[in-house]
Design a protein around this motif. Structure first.
Motif, PDB file in Angstrom:
ATOM      1  N   UNK A 142       0.816  -1.220   0.000  1.00 44.52           N
ATOM      2  CA  UNK A 142       0.000   0.000   0.000  1.00 44.52           C
ATOM      3  C   UNK A 142       0.848   1.267   0.000  1.00 44.52           C
ATOM      4  N   UNK A 143       2.039   1.172   0.625  1.00 42.29           N
ATOM      5  CA  UNK A 143       2.883   2.373   0.734  1.00 42.29           C
ATOM      6  C   UNK A 143       3.753   2.564  -0.509  1.00 42.29           C
ATOM      7  N   UNK A 144       3.440   1.804  -1.564  1.00 37.16           N
ATOM      8  CA  UNK A 144       4.152   1.905  -2.842  1.00 37.16           C
ATOM      9  C   UNK A 144       5.603   1.439  -2.741  1.00 37.16           C
TER      10      UNK A 144
ATOM     11  N   UNK B  30      -0.879   5.240 -13.249  1.00 38.20           N
ATOM     12  CA  UNK B  30      -1.531   3.937 -13.317  1.00 38.20           C
ATOM     13  C   UNK B  30      -1.761   3.393 -11.902  1.00 38.20           C
ATOM     14  N   UNK B  31      -0.720   3.475 -11.079  1.00 33.02           N
ATOM     15  CA  UNK B  31      -0.843   2.955  -9.703  1.00 33.02           C
ATOM     16  C   UNK B  31      -1.938   3.730  -8.953  1.00 33.02           C
ATOM     17  N   UNK B  32      -1.958   5.060  -9.124  1.00 32.42           N
ATOM     18  CA  UNK B  32      -2.977   5.862  -8.443  1.00 32.42           C
ATOM     19  C   UNK B  32      -4.376   5.447  -8.912  1.00 32.42           C
ATOM     20  N   UNK B  33      -4.503   5.234 -10.241  1.00 29.89           N
ATOM     21  CA  UNK B  33      -5.814   4.850 -10.779  1.00 29.89           C
ATOM     22  C   UNK B  33      -6.248   3.503 -10.231  1.00 29.89           C
ATOM     23  N   UNK B  34      -5.295   2.568 -10.134  1.00 30.88           N
ATOM     24  CA  UNK B  34      -5.644   1.236  -9.613  1.00 30.88           C
ATOM     25  C   UNK B  34      -6.111   1.369  -8.168  1.00 30.88           C
ATOM     26  N   UNK B  35      -5.389   2.184  -7.397  1.00 27.00           N
ATOM     27  CA  UNK B  35      -5.757   2.393  -5.986  1.00 27.00           C
ATOM     28  C   UNK B  35      -7.181   2.944  -5.889  1.00 27.00           C
TER      29      UNK B  35
ATOM     30  N   UNK C 168     -12.104  -5.493   1.455  1.00 25.57           N
ATOM     31  CA  UNK C 168     -12.206  -4.956   0.090  1.00 25.57           C
ATOM     32  C   UNK C 168     -11.361  -3.703  -0.137  1.00 25.57           C
ATOM     33  N   UNK C 169     -10.291  -3.552   0.635  1.00 32.37           N
ATOM     34  CA  UNK C 169      -9.367  -2.471   0.282  1.00 32.37           C
ATOM     35  C   UNK C 169      -8.070  -3.111  -0.206  1.00 32.37           C
TER      36      UNK C 169
ATOM     37  N   UNK D 128      -0.337  -4.657  -4.875  1.00 31.83           N
ATOM     38  CA  UNK D 128      -0.537  -4.637  -6.322  1.00 31.83           C
ATOM     39  C   UNK D 128       0.529  -5.553  -6.912  1.00 31.83           C
ATOM     40  N   UNK D 129       0.075  -6.544  -7.664  1.00 28.13           N
ATOM     41  CA  UNK D 129       1.027  -7.456  -8.298  1.00 28.13           C
ATOM     42  C   UNK D 129       1.306  -6.938  -9.701  1.00 28.13           C
ATOM     43  N   UNK D 130       2.572  -6.728  -9.995  1.00 30.17           N
ATOM     44  CA  UNK D 130       2.936  -6.177 -11.303  1.00 30.17           C
ATOM     45  C   UNK D 130       3.738  -7.220 -12.068  1.00 30.17           C
ATOM     46  N   UNK D 131       3.162  -7.672 -13.177  1.00 33.38           N
ATOM     47  CA  UNK D 131       3.855  -8.674 -13.992  1.00 33.38           C
ATOM     48  C   UNK D 131       4.266  -8.013 -15.295  1.00 33.38           C
ATOM     49  N   UNK D 132       5.551  -7.990 -15.554  1.00 35.72           N
ATOM     50  CA  UNK D 132       6.051  -7.250 -16.721  1.00 35.72           C
ATOM     51  C   UNK D 132       6.771  -8.182 -17.672  1.00 35.72           C
ATOM     52  N   UNK D 133       6.547  -7.921 -18.938  1.00 36.81           N
ATOM     53  CA  UNK D 133       7.186  -8.746 -19.967  1.00 36.81           C
ATOM     54  C   UNK D 133       8.097  -7.873 -20.822  1.00 36.81           C
ATOM     55  N   UNK D 134       9.261  -8.410 -21.102  1.00 35.64           N
ATOM     56  CA  UNK D 134      10.221  -7.694 -21.927  1.00 35.64           C
ATOM     57  C   UNK D 134       9.700  -7.654 -23.364  1.00 35.64           C
TER      58      UNK D 134
END
Ligand code: ADP
Ligand code: MG
Length: 555
Positions: free
Chosen positions: A233-235, A275-280, A314-315, A319-325
């Motif tokens: 939550x604290x980024x 993006x992170x702010x929007x997801x939050x 429900x908070x 955030x799981x971030x999966x990134x592809x090269x």
């Protein structure tokens, strides 16, 4: 059965009670011990231990016989409690083993074998028969029924048939009560240990499945070529998959000490944070593209999916971030873009050459005239304007052909459209086509890579032109939409697109033209998406096509 020793009662009823309590305690202790041991050893369920358990219960009943107590010249014990429980929980096989051991011990401690053996045979037969009828019952119900049938059998055989103390019903009542309490306490113990055992087993099983699935997920996370990060939550990032080391060169421990924002390209940090702010805020997963810096300083393109993980309230917890090269893909897209550009440039070259020839002829004519008349200022102006035209056309062509570094700038869409139209008008003139432009407003500023947006317009205008081999009008409209975006509509009078083919527009290599590449619209889609815009088509066969591009205005 009970008739054991003859003799006369010496102790009072208190003494019997104490003897009985000792007998009962022994029963409880001996029933509990193996069950407790089993719950620690994690052995098989009770049912699978028939023979061993039957033998053990036999020993228990023998001990109870050894501890028998005296009343009115008879000695009694509660070995039948054990036998009834074994019938109920383990079945007649084990019951007969236990019964045989208990009979043997009874025969050893006293004589008067005849009633003992006959009584035993009758009771065992009754228990086997009754067990047959109660096979599918729950153990508790089973031992209650078996106990009932034992009591009935006892009453018929002992006082009635064998005529033992017939005139003192209290004696028999006391004995039967002792046996019944023995069955109930023994059964209660078995039931509670079984329940405990099931709970322990269930917990063990759950722990095991949890461990298995955890190790499965760990296996995936540790061996994937995608980057997996878990942001709290604290980024701050609380987990980096080992793939970071392979792809970016940083050790996981090093990454834990670096601020994640330091590794993201400065131009992408804002998008990433947004993006992170929007997801939050929206609690929905979102894609994002950004560049990560390799330990050697090189920037690599990544396409990520960021997924919020909720807690029970429900908070968002993580955030799981999966990134592809996608560096390789970007490179090949770049090559495609380049080849499409070159093919358009090649096609246009003829038109451009033609158009350059016109102003050149004019210039030549005036230069020839120059010597004869003196209209220098007027001629000069004309010369200059024609030269400027040559300059724009050639520089536009050069800028299109050259690969450029991506640079986001503020630009007015009016200018971008004007430039593109200007660039195409030589060819349009030749083919009897007109561009009409209507701008509802003056400042349509967007943040963009100018050349890319021009490339989009170029593709769309070219498609419109190619759809009208006999010439016609191409209507370009620019206006502001409701949601702070601007809408560019391009309407042609061409052949149109069959409705069923509309969804295929933008697919790579989808073309209906003999010399088409099918890459133009794909590139348009890509560019418009990168600029957070949309592109849509409205068309009917032979009825012209309307292409609508929406782009967010810069604020
Ligand atoms: P290409 O122009 O090389 O064929 P594009 O991706 O630019 O590739 O276009 C794909 C196809 O979409 C074209 O072949 C054509 O059939 C159709 N199309 C695109 N724009 C129009 C238009 N304005 N009118 C009719 N058809 C069009
Ligand atoms: Mg095209």
């Amino acid at each position: 059965m009970i008739i054991s020793k003859f003799g006369f009662n010496i102790g009072g009823s208190q003494l019997i009670l104490i003897d009985y309590i000792i007998n009962l305690s022994m029963l409880s202790l001996m029933v509990s011990t193996p069950l407790v041991i089993r719950s620690y050893l994690n052995l098989n369920p009770l049912k699978q231990l028939r023979l061993g358990a039957g033998l053990y219960a036999g020993i228990v009943s023998a001990v109870l016989v050894g501890l028998s107590f005296q009343d009115q010249g008879y000695s009694y014990d509660i070995r039948y409690s054990v036998i009834i429980l074994v019938f109920a929980y383990l079945g007649p096989g084990s019951g007969i083993i236990t019964g045989s051991i208990s009979l043997a011990s009874r025969l050893m401690v006293s004589d008067n074998w005849f009633p003992a053996i006959v009584g035993w045979l009758v009771v065992m037969t009754v228990l086997v028969v009754i067990h047959k009828f109660t096979v599918h019952f729950q153990p508790v119900k089973k031992y209650m029924i078996l106990l009932g049938s034992y009591i009935v059998t006892y009453i018929i055989t002992v006082p009635i048939v064998f005529n033992v103390i017939r005139d003192n019903p209290m004696f028999h009542l006391q004995y039967l009560l002792f046996v019944a309490i023995g069955v109930l306490i023994g059964g209660l113990l078995i039931e509670s240990y079984e329940k405990l055992y099931r709970i322990i087993k269930e917990r063990k099983r759950m722990e095991q499945t949890l461990e298995e699935s955890e190790s499965k997920y760990r296996l995936i996370a540790e061996n994937t070529s995608d980057l997996i990060m878990v942001m709290d939550k604290e980024h701050t990032i609380s987990y980096f998959s080992p793939s970071h080391e392979v792809l970016l060169g940083y050790k996981v421990q090093e990454l834990e000490k670096i601020e994640i924002w330091m590794l993201i390209h400065p131009d992408d940090v804002v998008i990433f944070r947004d993006t992170i702010t929007k997801i939050m805020k929206n609690k929905e997963s979102m894609p994002v593209e950004f560049r990560f810096q390799h330990i050697n300083g090189e920037w690599m393109d990544f396409e990520s999916r960021c997924m919020p993980v909720m807690n029970d309230a429900q908070s968002i917890e993580y955030i799981v971030i999966i990134s592809r090269d996608i560096s390789e893909r970007k490179k090949s897209e770049e090559i495609l873009l380049q080849s499409e550009k070159l093919s358009i440039v090649g096609e246009l070259a003829a038109g451009v050459a033609h158009e350059i020839r016109n102003p050149l002829t004019t210039i030549k004519g005036f230069v020839q005239l120059y010597g004869k008349e003196d209209k220098s200022s007027e001629i000069n102006n004309l010369l200059l304007s024609e030269l400027e035209r040559i300059e724009t056309i050639t520089s536009e062509m050069l800028s299109l052909g050259k690969p450029q570094a991506i640079q986001l700038n503020r630009a007015n869409l009016c200018d971008l459209i004007d430039h593109t139209v200007e660039f195409l008008s030589p060819q349009a003139n030749m083919k009897n086509m007109q561009f009409s432009r209507s701008y509802l407003g003056t400042d349509f500023f967007i943040t963009c890579e100018k050349n890319q947006i021009k490339q989009v317009f170029l593709n769309i205008f070219k498609n419109a032109m190619e759809a009208m081999p006999k010439g016609g009008n191409i209507d370009i409209k620019l206006q502001k939409g409701m949601d702070g975006e601007c809408i560019i509509s391009v309407q042609d009078e061409g052949c149109g697109i069959p409705e069923e083919l509309l969804p295929r527009l933008g697919e790579p290599f989808y073309t209906l033209k003999e010399k088409g590449t099918g890459l133009g619209l794909m590139i348009c889609h890509k560019i418009i998406k990168q600029h957070n815009g949309t592109i849509s088509y409205h068309s009917k066969l032979d009825n012209g096509t309307l292409v609508e591009v929406k782009l967010p205005l810069a604020n």
